[in-house]
Design a protein around this motif. Structure first.
Motif, PDB file in Angstrom:
ATOM      1  N   LEU A 260     -24.418 -31.437  32.077  1.00  0.00           N
ATOM      2  CA  LEU A 260     -23.346 -31.725  33.031  1.00  0.00           C
ATOM      3  C   LEU A 260     -22.833 -33.110  32.701  1.00  0.00           C
ATOM      4  N   VAL A 261     -21.525 -33.213  32.489  1.00  0.00           N
ATOM      5  CA  VAL A 261     -20.899 -34.473  32.087  1.00  0.00           C
ATOM      6  C   VAL A 261     -19.781 -34.825  33.070  1.00  0.00           C
ATOM      7  N   PRO A 262     -19.419 -36.115  33.137  1.00  0.00           N
ATOM      8  CA  PRO A 262     -18.420 -36.539  34.129  1.00  0.00           C
ATOM      9  C   PRO A 262     -16.987 -36.166  33.792  1.00  0.00           C
ATOM     10  N   THR A 263     -16.671 -35.972  32.511  1.00  0.00           N
ATOM     11  CA  THR A 263     -15.290 -35.659  32.124  1.00  0.00           C
ATOM     12  C   THR A 263     -15.279 -34.513  31.124  1.00  0.00           C
ATOM     13  N   TYR A 264     -14.212 -33.753  31.144  1.00  0.00           N
ATOM     14  CA  TYR A 264     -14.083 -32.635  30.213  1.00  0.00           C
ATOM     15  C   TYR A 264     -14.110 -33.150  28.776  1.00  0.00           C
ATOM     16  N   GLY A 265     -14.873 -32.476  27.938  1.00  0.00           N
ATOM     17  CA  GLY A 265     -14.935 -32.815  26.525  1.00  0.00           C
ATOM     18  C   GLY A 265     -15.803 -34.018  26.202  1.00  0.00           C
ATOM     19  N   ALA A 266     -16.564 -34.496  27.165  1.00  0.00           N
ATOM     20  CA  ALA A 266     -17.332 -35.732  26.975  1.00  0.00           C
ATOM     21  C   ALA A 266     -18.357 -35.644  25.848  1.00  0.00           C
ATOM     22  N   CYS A 267     -18.921 -34.475  25.580  1.00  0.00           N
ATOM     23  CA  CYS A 267     -19.923 -34.361  24.519  1.00  0.00           C
ATOM     24  C   CYS A 267     -19.334 -33.824  23.216  1.00  0.00           C
ATOM     25  N   ILE A 268     -18.100 -33.416  23.269  1.00  0.00           N
ATOM     26  CA  ILE A 268     -17.459 -32.898  22.066  1.00  0.00           C
ATOM     27  C   ILE A 268     -17.032 -34.064  21.179  1.00  0.00           C
ATOM     28  N   HIS A 269     -16.535 -35.099  21.804  1.00  0.00           N
ATOM     29  CA  HIS A 269     -16.109 -36.282  21.080  1.00  0.00           C
ATOM     30  C   HIS A 269     -17.244 -37.291  21.101  1.00  0.00           C
ATOM     31  N   MET A 270     -17.468 -37.927  19.980  1.00  0.00           N
ATOM     32  CA  MET A 270     -18.547 -38.910  19.910  1.00  0.00           C
ATOM     33  C   MET A 270     -18.007 -40.263  20.310  1.00  0.00           C
ATOM     34  N   PRO A 271     -18.778 -41.145  20.854  1.00  0.00           N
ATOM     35  CA  PRO A 271     -20.171 -40.929  21.229  1.00  0.00           C
ATOM     36  C   PRO A 271     -20.276 -40.177  22.544  1.00  0.00           C
ATOM     37  N   PRO A 272     -21.438 -39.538  22.783  1.00  0.00           N
ATOM     38  CA  PRO A 272     -21.629 -38.838  24.053  1.00  0.00           C
ATOM     39  C   PRO A 272     -21.783 -39.845  25.186  1.00  0.00           C
ATOM     40  N   PRO A 273     -21.725 -39.378  26.434  1.00  0.00           N
ATOM     41  CA  PRO A 273     -21.946 -40.290  27.559  1.00  0.00           C
ATOM     42  C   PRO A 273     -23.333 -40.933  27.465  1.00  0.00           C
ATOM     43  N   PRO A 274     -23.504 -42.098  28.065  1.00  0.00           N
ATOM     44  CA  PRO A 274     -24.828 -42.722  28.056  1.00  0.00           C
ATOM     45  C   PRO A 274     -25.824 -41.882  28.859  1.00  0.00           C
ATOM     46  N   PRO A 275     -27.113 -42.084  28.637  1.00  0.00           N
ATOM     47  CA  PRO A 275     -28.128 -41.268  29.326  1.00  0.00           C
ATOM     48  C   PRO A 275     -27.995 -41.241  30.837  1.00  0.00           C
ATOM     49  N   ASN A 276     -27.579 -42.357  31.464  1.00  0.00           N
ATOM     50  CA  ASN A 276     -27.491 -42.323  32.925  1.00  0.00           C
ATOM     51  C   ASN A 276     -26.195 -41.674  33.414  1.00  0.00           C
ATOM     52  N   GLN A 277     -25.457 -41.055  32.507  1.00  0.00           N
ATOM     53  CA  GLN A 277     -24.250 -40.304  32.867  1.00  0.00           C
ATOM     54  C   GLN A 277     -24.306 -38.891  32.297  1.00  0.00           C
ATOM     55  N   LEU A 278     -25.540 -38.417  32.064  1.00  0.00           N
ATOM     56  CA  LEU A 278     -25.731 -37.115  31.426  1.00  0.00           C
ATOM     57  C   LEU A 278     -26.900 -36.396  32.099  1.00  0.00           C
ATOM     58  N   LEU A 279     -26.657 -35.173  32.569  1.00  0.00           N
ATOM     59  CA  LEU A 279     -27.700 -34.379  33.222  1.00  0.00           C
ATOM     60  C   LEU A 279     -27.979 -33.127  32.402  1.00  0.00           C
ATOM     61  N   HIS A 280     -29.252 -32.862  32.166  1.00  0.00           N
ATOM     62  CA  HIS A 280     -29.669 -31.621  31.524  1.00  0.00           C
ATOM     63  C   HIS A 280     -29.994 -30.647  32.644  1.00  0.00           C
ATOM     64  N   VAL A 281     -29.217 -29.581  32.754  1.00  0.00           N
ATOM     65  CA  VAL A 281     -29.310 -28.653  33.883  1.00  0.00           C
ATOM     66  C   VAL A 281     -29.981 -27.354  33.454  1.00  0.00           C
ATOM     67  N   HIS A 282     -30.962 -26.933  34.262  1.00  0.00           N
ATOM     68  CA  HIS A 282     -31.603 -25.633  34.122  1.00  0.00           C
ATOM     69  C   HIS A 282     -31.130 -24.785  35.295  1.00  0.00           C
ATOM     70  N   TYR A 283     -30.531 -23.647  34.983  1.00  0.00           N
ATOM     71  CA  TYR A 283     -30.013 -22.759  36.030  1.00  0.00           C
ATOM     72  C   TYR A 283     -30.378 -21.318  35.670  1.00  0.00           C
ATOM     73  N   PRO A 284     -31.590 -20.881  36.053  1.00  0.00           N
ATOM     74  CA  PRO A 284     -32.070 -19.550  35.665  1.00  0.00           C
ATOM     75  C   PRO A 284     -31.135 -18.407  36.040  1.00  0.00           C
ATOM     76  N   ASP A 285     -30.417 -18.523  37.173  1.00  0.00           N
ATOM     77  CA  ASP A 285     -29.485 -17.464  37.578  1.00  0.00           C
ATOM     78  C   ASP A 285     -28.308 -17.364  36.625  1.00  0.00           C
ATOM     79  N   GLY A 286     -27.972 -18.467  35.985  1.00  0.00           N
ATOM     80  CA  GLY A 286     -26.863 -18.500  35.045  1.00  0.00           C
ATOM     81  C   GLY A 286     -25.505 -18.445  35.720  1.00  0.00           C
ATOM     82  N   ILE A 287     -24.515 -18.878  34.988  1.00  0.00           N
ATOM     83  CA  ILE A 287     -23.135 -18.847  35.468  1.00  0.00           C
ATOM     84  C   ILE A 287     -22.248 -18.365  34.334  1.00  0.00           C
TER      85      ILE A 287
END
Length: 158
Positions: free
Chosen positions: A90-117
């Motif tokens: 989960l990132v704060p802006t669209y395309g944040a991880c597509i373009h380098m550099p990625p957001p800093p660690p305190n602006q990046l969440l690794h999300v686990h969602y077993p139900d899926g979307i």
């Protein structure tokens, strides 16, 4: 009348899940200056000094650990089950991880969602609901500072 009174009493005794969640903005994931100084071991009585910005970007708000939150953001899929994304960043802006550099660690969440979307459009913002943890994960070259165990994901509505 008796049944209506009983129903109203029961409803007043239950707290809906959303009422216990804390709504966060992305700035809430960055520590305040006093917390930064404490985490870096800088005493309040120490003379002012420049901070290492790269180090500051790795610092997390420890008080958030274990809290139920909701946070808006954009999905960067990592893994999926057929057509449903079950693990993502989960990132704060669209395309944040597509373009380098990625957001800093305190602006990046690794999300686990077993139900899926089902993700129809990566440009569509979403609300994520779940429990946040201050133990991040380095996933696919992205160092996420936070982990979120999601219980719900919905399209963003301000």
């Amino acid at each position: 009348m008796k049944y209506c009174t009983t129903l109203l009493l029961l409803l007043s005794l239950t707290t809906p899940a959303w009422a216990t969640e804390r709504t966060l903005g992305w700035g809430d994931l960055m520590p305040q200056l006093s917390e930064i100084r404490a985490q870096l071991g800088i005493a309040e009585t120490d003379p002012p000094q420049p901070l290492d910005w790269q180090q500051v970007q790795t610092l997390l708000v420890q008080e958030l650990d274990g809290q139920q939150i909701r946070l808006p953001g954009f999905i960067v899929p990592l893994s999926h089950d057929d057509t449903r994304v079950t693990e993502f960043l989960l990132v704060p802006t669209y395309g944040a991880c597509i373009h380098m550099p990625p957001p800093p660690p305190n602006q990046l969440l690794h999300v686990h969602y077993p139900d899926g979307i089902e993700v129809q459009d990566l440009q569509q913002a979403v609300w994520i609901y779940g429990q946040i943890h201050t133990e991040g994960e380095d996933k696919s070259g992205f160092d996420a500072g936070y982990r979120l165990d999601a219980r719900a994901v919905e399209l963003y509505q301000p």
